[in-house]
Each structure stands twice: as C-alpha cells, then as structure tokens.
Design a protein around this motif. Structure first.
Motif, PDB file in Angstrom:
ATOM      1  N   ASP A 226       0.832  -1.211   0.000  1.00  0.00           N
ATOM      2  CA  ASP A 226       0.000   0.000   0.000  1.00  0.00           C
ATOM      3  C   ASP A 226       0.862   1.255   0.000  1.00  0.00           C
ATOM      4  N   GLN A 227       1.960   1.231   0.735  1.00  0.00           N
ATOM      5  CA  GLN A 227       2.853   2.391   0.769  1.00  0.00           C
ATOM      6  C   GLN A 227       3.482   2.635  -0.602  1.00  0.00           C
ATOM      7  N   VAL A 228       3.858   1.555  -1.267  1.00  0.00           N
ATOM      8  CA  VAL A 228       4.399   1.675  -2.619  1.00  0.00           C
ATOM      9  C   VAL A 228       3.350   2.282  -3.546  1.00  0.00           C
ATOM     10  N   SER A 229       2.113   1.827  -3.403  1.00  0.00           N
ATOM     11  CA  SER A 229       1.019   2.347  -4.215  1.00  0.00           C
ATOM     12  C   SER A 229       0.837   3.840  -4.003  1.00  0.00           C
ATOM     13  N   ALA A 230       0.880   4.277  -2.752  1.00  0.00           N
ATOM     14  CA  ALA A 230       0.687   5.693  -2.457  1.00  0.00           C
ATOM     15  C   ALA A 230       1.819   6.542  -3.027  1.00  0.00           C
ATOM     16  N   ALA A 239      -6.143   5.708  -1.476  1.00  0.00           N
ATOM     17  CA  ALA A 239      -7.264   5.588  -0.535  1.00  0.00           C
ATOM     18  C   ALA A 239      -8.580   5.453  -1.282  1.00  0.00           C
ATOM     19  N   SER A 240      -8.730   6.205  -2.364  1.00  0.00           N
ATOM     20  CA  SER A 240      -9.951   6.133  -3.158  1.00  0.00           C
ATOM     21  C   SER A 240     -10.129   4.747  -3.770  1.00  0.00           C
ATOM     22  N   ILE A 319      -3.148   4.897   5.027  1.00  0.00           N
ATOM     23  CA  ILE A 319      -2.821   5.677   3.831  1.00  0.00           C
ATOM     24  C   ILE A 319      -3.138   7.150   4.051  1.00  0.00           C
ATOM     25  N   GLU A 320      -4.295   7.434   4.641  1.00  0.00           N
ATOM     26  CA  GLU A 320      -4.695   8.837   4.848  1.00  0.00           C
ATOM     27  C   GLU A 320      -3.827   9.532   5.878  1.00  0.00           C
ATOM     28  N   ALA A 321      -3.117   8.766   6.687  1.00  0.00           N
ATOM     29  CA  ALA A 321      -2.204   9.374   7.657  1.00  0.00           C
ATOM     30  C   ALA A 321      -0.913   9.853   7.002  1.00  0.00           C
ATOM     31  N   LEU A 322      -0.691   9.498   5.761  1.00  0.00           N
ATOM     32  CA  LEU A 322       0.509   9.948   5.045  1.00  0.00           C
ATOM     33  C   LEU A 322       0.392  11.433   4.707  1.00  0.00           C
TER      34      LEU A 322
END
Length: 529
Positions: A226-230, A239-240, A319-322
């Motif tokens: 997920d971090q890579v995706s962001a 997130a969407s 993710i939204e905490a990034l």
C-alpha cells in the motif's frame, strides 16, 4: 524483515514440512518392518495386516501432499481469461510498465484480463522460490470498467509492490507450504483409520503453527505494498481505490445476478458481448451514490482468522495518515475512466465472454436487453399468477360439482392450461365471494400456515393473491402493448407501466383482495386499456 531472514524462514518452513513427512514415512516403514518380521504372530495376523494397510494409506496421503507442495510454485494454464499483448492494448501495457518502473521492478511477461473484481500477480519460481521466473499479471475487466486511471495506477502499483518486496518469490514458498499442509490435513479429514486421524492431528498442529508464523509477515507485506502504491499513484488515489473496490465488488455481484443471469430460467443470454459488457452500461447509468447503495447495509465478510489482508478500514486509515500529495505528477490529476485505456472494449468483452461461457451456451438464444427484460417479466408474471389461477379453476369446478351446503374444499383435480381462468374470470370469482370462501384454501402453503384460521389466515395469503393479480395485470397490459420493457440500469429491470397504472394499480388491487373484495377500481382501470 530482510531478504535473507525471509529466505531463511521460508527454507526452515519448507524443510520442516519435508522433515515432518519424511519422519512420518520412516516411522511407518519401521513399524511395518517390525510387524512383518519381528513381531509377526499367526494369531494376530489380521490386526497386523490392518495396521500395515492403514500405514500404506497414510503414506499415500503424505506423498500426495509432498507432490502438491512441489507443484504449487508453477504457473498453471489460465482459464476464463483473455491474453492481451502490448500490440493489442498498448495504452494498458503502458500503465503496467510505468507502475513496474516506478517500483523498480520488471513488467510481467504475460497480461490477462478476466471477469473478476480483482488483480493479482504470480511468478514461476525456481530453487524454492528464490530465483525469479516468468511473471504473470491478471486484471479483472470490472476493475477497468469501474475505476479511474489514477485508481488503476494505485492497484497496479500495489501489485508491483509485492514484486518489490519479493513477496511473489518468497510468498511462493509460503503458499506452497500452505497448500501442501492444508491438502494433507484435508485428506486426513476425509475419513480413514484411527491411525490416519492421529497422523492428521500432527499436520493440523503444523498447519496452525505455519499460518500463525506467516500471517504477520503477509499482513506487513500488504501494508508495505500500500505504501508503494501511495508513492506512485498518490495518497488520495490509493485511498480512493481501496474504498472503491468493495463498492465495485457489490455492484458486479448485483449485475451478475440481476442482469447477466436474467435469462437463466429462460434458456437465453444477452446479445453477444453483453454478458460482461452490460456491466459498463449499468455503471454509466448509476451515479456514485446509487452505486454505493448496492453495498450499503451489507456486512463485510468476516475475515478468516489467518487472513493475510488487514481490514480495509485499517488500510485506508494508514494511507490517509501519510502527508498530502504534492503537486500532481504527470497524469496524476486526471480522472479519466480506466476503460479508456482499452482499445475496442466491446471486442475485449466479447472475447472474454467466449472464454468464460460453457460450451452449452452456444445453444442458448441470444436476445437484446429489451427483449430479455420483456421475456423475463412475462415469465415472472406467469409464475406469480399461476397458483391463483389454478386455485380459482379448482374452486369453480368444485362449486359446479357439489351442493352449496357442502364444504368448499373440493378435490385438487388436475386442471389443464386451457382451463385456467383469465383476469376477468378471477375478478368475477372475487365478486361472488369465492376468494376467502374457497380460493384462498386452495393456494399452496406450508403445513404450518395451513393451520391458520380467520384473519391470520387471510393476512398470510393476501400478499400471494396480490402478487398473482398483479401478474395477471402485467400480462394483460403487455398483451395490449401498453406495458414496455424497462431495463432500469439505475433500478431493477421489469415492465414500465402507463402513468395511470403506476399511480392507481396498487390501491386498486388492495381493494380487490380486501376482506370484502371490491374490484370496481381495478375494472375501471382495465376498461381504459
């Protein structure tokens, strides 16, 4: 966790499985040898033979598990999907390659499109999964139909995040061990001797240890992906995408059951290419709020205790905490639909249909959506009305054959379709007082419901009578050409009735099936047809 530590852990788990299998096989071999050479007695030959047979069966099961363990790392033939090459779909491959480059990975060698709301990667690994092999990516066409380009980038980057974290190679070791151990446990659970159950309990214990030890690693790998995706697609797009996937999955399930499967009972299919392609039309007809309503109120599936995926809400929160996205990178701000990446999407959906439908589908009728909706609506109306028409026919027959003082529960003689009454005859029977005196008792119901009397009995059967009368009305309006097919992509498919019927039909039928039936309002509406 470093690569070496992951590799060492995978090798230990792999060696542990084989040592377990080899140890059990060696123990059983020693037991059989002792029984046949050192402990053999003529008086207990039957017992010793039974033990030897049981150990042989257990050994076969263990060997099957070990064979499955070896086969689990291979790429199997892909069924029910369409292979697409860079020449076929260059724009889609461009996005795939961009995601691979952004994550420092090489793109897959094969790309397939299937009919699931899912995306996945696989790799033909060698040397216990430590040496990279041929890579394959599978994308669900429903994803391309329902996601935007930035959301699709997030999904692709997540999958290549697994590549970057060496999940596909090391994960192949884990999954091979999981498949082999669970296969062996299942085989023991299918029955057999007490010895097999005893050995099976050993594998159950190993399986639990294996799943517990790998779960935290698997979840960490998902979050890392997920971090890579962001980083590649952006925090907001990632997130969407995570929020959109459950909604899209619910929408696709609704489409398959309500639309794609509409002609199942009729022996019919939508027009060529529309079995999967109709999903595009449903998405286009439903704004976001109506689409989300399909999943509203549904409980998310209860996660398995060893599920490798953290809850979606937890993933979205992380993710939204990034930090917020910086200025949109190249193409990051566009909100084009991912389907625009496909060249000739109608052809792609038709090809997928050819790969997913069973051979017998070639014998089924193909119908346009309007014709299919009309045929299904008429078939449903026939089904709703038939029990009432049979009950009225039997009541009328009994009334003609027995004195008025006799009970109205005449025998349930067989009634031919030609003898079934039409709408006017049914309403005439209601006006004569037969609905609650003779007809209601002849409508099929459960044994428990048949014991109800008085108002309780009427209230139980009234909805069935209402639906049956509504079915007869639909048949009449369709025959008169005033009711038309309504595909209702934004609602539910059925018949579109004239405005006066939409406003007054329910009240008119309510009056006709009341405790004191009054068919006047319904007859007045029918007179205008």
């Amino acid at each position: 966790m470093t690569f070496r530590l992951r590799a060492f852990r995978a090798l230990v788990l792999l060696g542990g499985f084989y040592l377990l299998g080899v140890g059990l096989l060696a123990g059983m071999a020693v037991l059989d040898w002792l029984l046949l050479t050192r402990l053999f007695t003529a008086g207990a030959a039957w017992f010793e033979g039974t033990v030897v047979m049981a150990t042989l069966l257990a050994a076969v099961t263990i060997l099957r598990g070990m064979a499955a363990f070896l086969r689990a790392g291979r790429l199997r033939p892909v069924r029910g999907s369409v292979a697409v090459t860079p020449e076929d779909q260059p724009e889609l491959w461009e996005q795939v390659r961009a995601a691979a480059e952004a994550t420092g990975e090489r793109p897959p060698d094969e790309l397939y499109l299937d009919a699931d709301v899912n995306a996945g990667v696989a790799e033909h690994s060698r040397l216990l999964g430590l040496v990279a092999g041929r890579r394959r990516m599978v994308l669900g066409l429903p994803l391309l139909a329902g996601l935007t380009v930035p959301q699709l980038r997030a999904v692709l980057a997540h999958e290549f995040g697994h590549y970057g974290n060496l999940d596909t190679r090391l994960g192949s070791v884990t999954m091979r061990g999981r498949e082999a151990v669970l296969h062996t446990v299942d085989a023991f659970g299918e029955g057999g001797t007490r010895l097999q159950y005893v050995i099976g309990s050993v594998y159950v214990g190993y399986a639990r240890m294996f799943l517990r030890s790998s779960q935290s690693v698997a979840r960490h790998q998902e979050l890392a992906a997920d971090q890579v995706s962001a980083r590649h697609a952006g925090r907001d797009a990632t997130a969407s995408a995570l929020r959109a996937l459950p909604v899209l999955n619910a929408a696709h399930s609704h489409y398959v059951e309500t639309y794609a499967g509409m002609g199942r009972a009729l022996g019919a299919l939508p027009a060529a290419g529309e079995v999967h392609g109709g999903f595009l039309r449903m998405l286009d007809a439903r704004p976001g709020e109506r689409l989300a309503a399909l999943s509203a109120g549904q409980r998310p599936p209860r996660p398995h205790r060893y599920d490798s995926h953290p809850p979606t809400a937890e993933r979205v929160a992380l993710i939204e905490a990034l930090p917020a996205d910086e200025a949109a990178g190249p193409g990051r701000g566009e909100e084009a639909a991912a389907r625009t990446l496909l060249r000739d999407p109608d052809r792609v959906f038709a090809e997928l249909e050819a790969h997913t439908l069973p051979p017998e589908a070639a014998t089924l009728r193909r119908m346009s959506w309007d014709d299919l909706v009309m045929a299904r609506a008429l078939a449903d109306a026939e089904g709703w009305s038939r029990p009432l028409r049979l009950a009225v026919a039997r009541a009328l027959r009994a009334e003609g054959d027995t004195p008025a003082s006799a009970p109205r529960r005449g025998p349930a003689e067989e009634v031919g379709d030609a003898e079934l009454p039409g709408l006017e005859e049914v309403l005439d029977a209601f006006d004569r007082g037969l609905l609650w005196m003779a007809v209601a008792d002849r409508i099929p119901k459960s044994e428990r419901a048949s014991r109800l009397v008085g108002e309780s009995a009427r209230n139980f059967v009234r909805p069935k009578v209402f639906d049956a009368v509504a079915g007869l009305v639909h048949l009449r309006l369709a025959a008169a050409g005033v009711a038309t097919a309504d595909i209702a992509w934004s609602g539910r498919p059925g018949l579109a009735l004239p405005e006066e019927w939409e406003k007054g039909m329910d009240d008119a039928i309510d009056s006709a099936v009341a405790d004191a039936p009054d068919t006047t309002a319904l007859r007045a509406l029918l007179a205008r047809v």
